[in-house]
Design a protein around this motif. Structure first.
Motif, PDB file in Angstrom:
ATOM      1  N   PHE A 105       0.835  -1.208   0.000  1.00 29.79           N
ATOM      2  CA  PHE A 105       0.000   0.000   0.000  1.00 29.79           C
ATOM      3  C   PHE A 105       0.870   1.260   0.000  1.00 29.79           C
ATOM      4  CE2 PHE A 105      -2.904  -3.109   1.973  1.00 29.79           C
ATOM      5  CZ  PHE A 105      -4.024  -2.946   1.170  1.00 29.79           C
ATOM      6  N   VAL A 106       1.943   1.246   0.814  1.00 32.50           N
ATOM      7  CA  VAL A 106       2.833   2.409   0.867  1.00 32.50           C
ATOM      8  C   VAL A 106       3.529   2.604  -0.472  1.00 32.50           C
ATOM      9  CG1 VAL A 106       4.865   3.418   1.976  1.00 32.50           C
ATOM     10  CG2 VAL A 106       3.181   2.174   3.360  1.00 32.50           C
ATOM     11  N   ALA A 107       4.016   1.516  -1.075  1.00 35.26           N
ATOM     12  CA  ALA A 107       4.677   1.613  -2.378  1.00 35.26           C
ATOM     13  C   ALA A 107       3.722   2.174  -3.430  1.00 35.26           C
ATOM     14  CB  ALA A 107       5.196   0.241  -2.800  1.00 35.26           C
ATOM     15  N   LEU A 108       2.494   1.671  -3.440  1.00 32.50           N
ATOM     16  CA  LEU A 108       1.499   2.116  -4.405  1.00 32.50           C
ATOM     17  C   LEU A 108       1.187   3.597  -4.220  1.00 32.50           C
ATOM     18  CD1 LEU A 108      -0.579   1.535  -6.627  1.00 32.50           C
ATOM     19  CD2 LEU A 108      -2.129   0.671  -4.845  1.00 32.50           C
ATOM     20  N   LEU A 109       0.971   4.011  -2.987  1.00 32.37           N
ATOM     21  CA  LEU A 109       0.637   5.411  -2.736  1.00 32.37           C
ATOM     22  C   LEU A 109       1.837   6.324  -3.004  1.00 32.37           C
ATOM     23  CD1 LEU A 109      -1.637   7.275  -1.919  1.00 32.37           C
ATOM     24  CD2 LEU A 109      -1.046   6.900   0.480  1.00 32.37           C
ATOM     25  N   THR A 110       3.034   5.828  -2.744  1.00 32.90           N
ATOM     26  CA  THR A 110       4.229   6.606  -3.067  1.00 32.90           C
ATOM     27  C   THR A 110       4.322   6.837  -4.571  1.00 32.90           C
ATOM     28  OG1 THR A 110       5.404   5.701  -1.140  1.00 32.90           O
ATOM     29  CG2 THR A 110       6.741   6.704  -2.874  1.00 32.90           C
ATOM     30  N   ALA A 111       4.031   5.812  -5.358  1.00 32.34           N
ATOM     31  CA  ALA A 111       4.055   5.949  -6.816  1.00 32.34           C
ATOM     32  C   ALA A 111       2.981   6.918  -7.302  1.00 32.34           C
ATOM     33  CB  ALA A 111       3.876   4.586  -7.470  1.00 32.34           C
ATOM     34  N   ILE A 112       1.855   6.949  -6.625  1.00 34.92           N
ATOM     35  CA  ILE A 112       0.785   7.878  -6.997  1.00 34.92           C
ATOM     36  C   ILE A 112       1.179   9.321  -6.677  1.00 34.92           C
ATOM     37  CG2 ILE A 112      -1.569   8.607  -6.400  1.00 34.92           C
ATOM     38  CD1 ILE A 112      -2.216   5.591  -6.009  1.00 34.92           C
ATOM     39  N   ARG A 113       1.783   9.521  -5.511  1.00 37.89           N
ATOM     40  CA  ARG A 113       2.082  10.876  -5.052  1.00 37.89           C
ATOM     41  C   ARG A 113       3.407  11.409  -5.605  1.00 37.89           C
ATOM     42  NH1 ARG A 113      -1.387  12.367  -0.943  1.00 37.89           N
ATOM     43  NH2 ARG A 113       0.061  13.775   0.121  1.00 37.89           N
ATOM     44  N   PHE A 114       4.229  10.513  -6.158  1.00 32.67           N
ATOM     45  CA  PHE A 114       5.509  10.913  -6.750  1.00 32.67           C
ATOM     46  C   PHE A 114       5.606  10.284  -8.145  1.00 32.67           C
ATOM     47  CE2 PHE A 114       6.060  11.301  -2.241  1.00 32.67           C
ATOM     48  CZ  PHE A 114       6.951  12.338  -2.035  1.00 32.67           C
ATOM     49  N   PRO A 115       4.892  10.812  -9.110  1.00 30.73           N
ATOM     50  CA  PRO A 115       4.893  10.218 -10.452  1.00 30.73           C
ATOM     51  C   PRO A 115       6.308  10.079 -11.003  1.00 30.73           C
ATOM     52  CG  PRO A 115       3.183  11.900 -10.277  1.00 30.73           C
ATOM     53  CD  PRO A 115       4.014  12.000  -9.033  1.00 30.73           C
ATOM     54  N   GLY A 116       6.585   8.915 -11.577  1.00 32.28           N
ATOM     55  CA  GLY A 116       7.892   8.666 -12.164  1.00 32.28           C
ATOM     56  C   GLY A 116       8.943   8.167 -11.199  1.00 32.28           C
ATOM     57  N   ILE A 117       8.593   8.004  -9.920  1.00 31.67           N
ATOM     58  CA  ILE A 117       9.600   7.613  -8.941  1.00 31.67           C
ATOM     59  C   ILE A 117      10.025   6.157  -9.117  1.00 31.67           C
ATOM     60  CG2 ILE A 117       8.008   6.862  -7.106  1.00 31.67           C
ATOM     61  CD1 ILE A 117       9.933   8.329  -5.136  1.00 31.67           C
ATOM     62  N   ALA A 118       9.147   5.325  -9.671  1.00 31.55           N
ATOM     63  CA  ALA A 118       9.462   3.915  -9.914  1.00 31.55           C
ATOM     64  C   ALA A 118       9.163   3.586 -11.365  1.00 31.55           C
ATOM     65  CB  ALA A 118       8.650   3.013  -8.990  1.00 31.55           C
ATOM     66  N   GLN A 119       9.975   2.726 -11.958  1.00 31.47           N
ATOM     67  CA  GLN A 119       9.736   2.365 -13.353  1.00 31.47           C
ATOM     68  C   GLN A 119       8.789   1.181 -13.483  1.00 31.47           C
ATOM     69  OE1 GLN A 119      12.271   0.377 -15.921  1.00 31.47           O
ATOM     70  NE2 GLN A 119      13.574  -0.584 -14.391  1.00 31.47           N
ATOM     71  N   ARG A 120       8.674   0.386 -12.427  1.00 36.41           N
ATOM     72  CA  ARG A 120       7.702  -0.698 -12.373  1.00 36.41           C
ATOM     73  C   ARG A 120       7.589  -1.153 -10.925  1.00 36.41           C
ATOM     74  NH1 ARG A 120       8.726  -5.165 -16.349  1.00 36.41           N
ATOM     75  NH2 ARG A 120       8.630  -3.399 -17.760  1.00 36.41           N
ATOM     76  N   MET A 121       6.553  -1.955 -10.634  1.00 36.10           N
ATOM     77  CA  MET A 121       6.311  -2.362  -9.250  1.00 36.10           C
ATOM     78  C   MET A 121       5.854  -3.812  -9.172  1.00 36.10           C
ATOM     79  SD  MET A 121       4.450   0.878  -7.375  1.00 36.10           S
ATOM     80  CE  MET A 121       3.062   0.999  -8.508  1.00 36.10           C
ATOM     81  N   VAL A 122       6.267  -4.469  -8.093  1.00 37.99           N
ATOM     82  CA  VAL A 122       5.716  -5.754  -7.684  1.00 37.99           C
ATOM     83  C   VAL A 122       4.952  -5.494  -6.396  1.00 37.99           C
ATOM     84  CG1 VAL A 122       6.207  -8.107  -6.933  1.00 37.99           C
ATOM     85  CG2 VAL A 122       7.640  -7.035  -8.704  1.00 37.99           C
ATOM     86  N   LEU A 123       3.646  -5.741  -6.412  1.00 35.77           N
ATOM     87  CA  LEU A 123       2.793  -5.511  -5.242  1.00 35.77           C
ATOM     88  C   LEU A 123       2.245  -6.850  -4.794  1.00 35.77           C
ATOM     89  CD1 LEU A 123       0.898  -2.306  -6.452  1.00 35.77           C
ATOM     90  CD2 LEU A 123       2.966  -2.445  -5.035  1.00 35.77           C
ATOM     91  N   ALA A 124       2.746  -7.336  -3.687  1.00 37.00           N
ATOM     92  CA  ALA A 124       2.386  -8.668  -3.199  1.00 37.00           C
ATOM     93  C   ALA A 124       1.449  -8.563  -2.006  1.00 37.00           C
ATOM     94  CB  ALA A 124       3.638  -9.457  -2.813  1.00 37.00           C
ATOM     95  N   ASP A 125       0.273  -9.150  -2.149  1.00 38.97           N
ATOM     96  CA  ASP A 125      -0.665  -9.283  -1.033  1.00 38.97           C
ATOM     97  C   ASP A 125      -1.070  -7.927  -0.475  1.00 38.97           C
ATOM     98  OD1 ASP A 125      -0.675 -12.456  -0.296  1.00 38.97           O
ATOM     99  OD2 ASP A 125       1.253 -11.797  -1.088  1.00 38.97           O
ATOM    100  N   CYS A 126      -1.585  -7.080  -1.370  1.00 41.08           N
ATOM    101  CA  CYS A 126      -2.175  -5.819  -0.920  1.00 41.08           C
ATOM    102  C   CYS A 126      -3.442  -5.596  -1.726  1.00 41.08           C
ATOM    103  CB  CYS A 126      -1.183  -4.665  -1.010  1.00 41.08           C
ATOM    104  SG  CYS A 126      -0.612  -4.257  -2.655  1.00 41.08           S
ATOM    105  N   GLY A 127      -3.741  -4.372  -2.095  1.00 38.31           N
ATOM    106  CA  GLY A 127      -4.963  -4.076  -2.830  1.00 38.31           C
ATOM    107  C   GLY A 127      -5.154  -2.573  -2.901  1.00 38.31           C
ATOM    108  N   ALA A 128      -6.376  -2.171  -3.203  1.00 42.30           N
ATOM    109  CA  ALA A 128      -6.687  -0.742  -3.263  1.00 42.30           C
ATOM    110  C   ALA A 128      -7.623  -0.317  -2.145  1.00 42.30           C
ATOM    111  CB  ALA A 128      -7.310  -0.400  -4.614  1.00 42.30           C
ATOM    112  N   ALA A 129      -8.401  -1.255  -1.615  1.00 42.89           N
ATOM    113  CA  ALA A 129      -9.353  -0.949  -0.542  1.00 42.89           C
ATOM    114  C   ALA A 129      -9.788  -2.261   0.097  1.00 42.89           C
ATOM    115  CB  ALA A 129     -10.566  -0.194  -1.087  1.00 42.89           C
ATOM    116  N   PHE A 130     -10.074  -2.205   1.387  1.00 41.76           N
ATOM    117  CA  PHE A 130     -10.577  -3.372   2.108  1.00 41.76           C
ATOM    118  C   PHE A 130     -12.093  -3.403   2.090  1.00 41.76           C
ATOM    119  CE2 PHE A 130      -6.322  -3.058   3.826  1.00 41.76           C
ATOM    120  CZ  PHE A 130      -5.949  -4.386   3.999  1.00 41.76           C
ATOM    121  N   THR A 131     -12.642  -4.592   2.180  1.00 44.22           N
ATOM    122  CA  THR A 131     -14.071  -4.738   2.402  1.00 44.22           C
ATOM    123  C   THR A 131     -14.399  -4.291   3.821  1.00 44.22           C
ATOM    124  OG1 THR A 131     -13.825  -6.991   3.229  1.00 44.22           O
ATOM    125  CG2 THR A 131     -14.142  -6.711   0.829  1.00 44.22           C
TER     126      THR A 131
END
Length: 270
Positions: A105-131
């Protein structure tokens, strides 16, 4: 005794507004930034980092409030801002983010708030929102920890990381993970639970245009597979891999398999 296969780490301290963000760094080559889970500190990446550091520069973060990194006031946005600002100081060349659980979640939000900071991402066992049941679980864990301390929820935490069968087969690993969990800063734990209980990044996902490999353990109870399925479906350039037999920390449960699943993506071959 030091494991002869363990890379030689150097401690790295980055200062953001007088606050420290700490990381361990090893290896040379393309930089990979590793973001750990809430219930498993950055040592959960040690087996995977040992494999990656043979060919890459591996930066294993202590997220704010963990290890030697100073805690941050506020929610997940403030955590991401602290981390993103710290990473910008390093001037990394085309880094790849690898996040697990809370770190995803932190990696994803960091990429959103800092465009271009990462060239690609591996996101393991997270999501965008919880039920709502997922949100309630975080509120419940936080309340239980306030009443009984982290020791009072350690068994619940382990069940959110590993299946009961895996725990029975690996008692020494589980004992070590419990010990690490009990070192978690209580204030950071409560703040993270509150942030995750209200998190919803779905409307922001179209901003993430870099390639993303979304992974999830088949038996993950903390962030169940439907969350990763939704995340992969909403991201503009994502693929999904379900890891059979794994739970919330597949990079710790089966590090060689996790490495094999990500390395071609990390190196841009797929």
């Amino acid at each position: 005794m030091m494991n002869p296969h363990e890379p030689a780490y150097q401690q790295l301290d980055m200062m953001v507004g007088g606050a420290r963000v700490n990381a361990r760094v090893a290896g040379q080559g393309q930089p990979l930034v590793l973001f750990h889970s809430l219930l498993a500190d950055n040592s959960s990446f040690d087996p995977l980092a040992s494999l990656l550091a043979t060919t890459h520069k591996v930066i294993v973060l202590n997220l704010p409030g963990f290890g030697r990194s100073d805690a941050v006031e506020g929610g997940l946005e403030q955590v991401a801002d602290r981390v993103g600002t710290a990473l910008q100081q390093l001037g990394l060349d085309a880094p790849v983010f690898i996040g697990n659980g809370f770190g995803g979640f932190v990696a994803l939000l960091t990429a959103i708030r800092f465009p271009g900071i990462a060239q690609r991402m591996v996101l393991a066992d997270c999501g965008a929102a919880f039920t709502e049941p997922g949100r309630a679980a975080f509120r419940g864990m936080s309340a239980a920890a306030a009443a009984k301390g982290l020791a009072g929820i350690a068994n619940v935490a382990m069940l959110r990381l590993f299946s009961a069968e895996f725990q029975q087969a690996n008692p020494d690993l589980i004992a070590a993970r419990k010990e690490r969990f009990l070192q978690t800063d209580v204030g950071t734990f409560h703040a993270a639970c509150a942030a995750l209980a209200q998190l919803d990044l779905r409307a922001l996902l179209p901003q993430v245009t870099v390639p993303v490999l979304v992974m999830v353990g088949e038996f993950d109870e903390a962030t169940p597979p439907p969350m990763s399925q939704e995340l992969a479906a909403l991201l503009p350039d994502a693929r999904l891999k379900v890891l059979t037999g794994c739970a919330h920390v597949p990079q710790l449960q089966e590090p060689q398999r996790f490495y094999d699943e990500i390395i071609d993506f990390v190196d841009g071959r797929v």
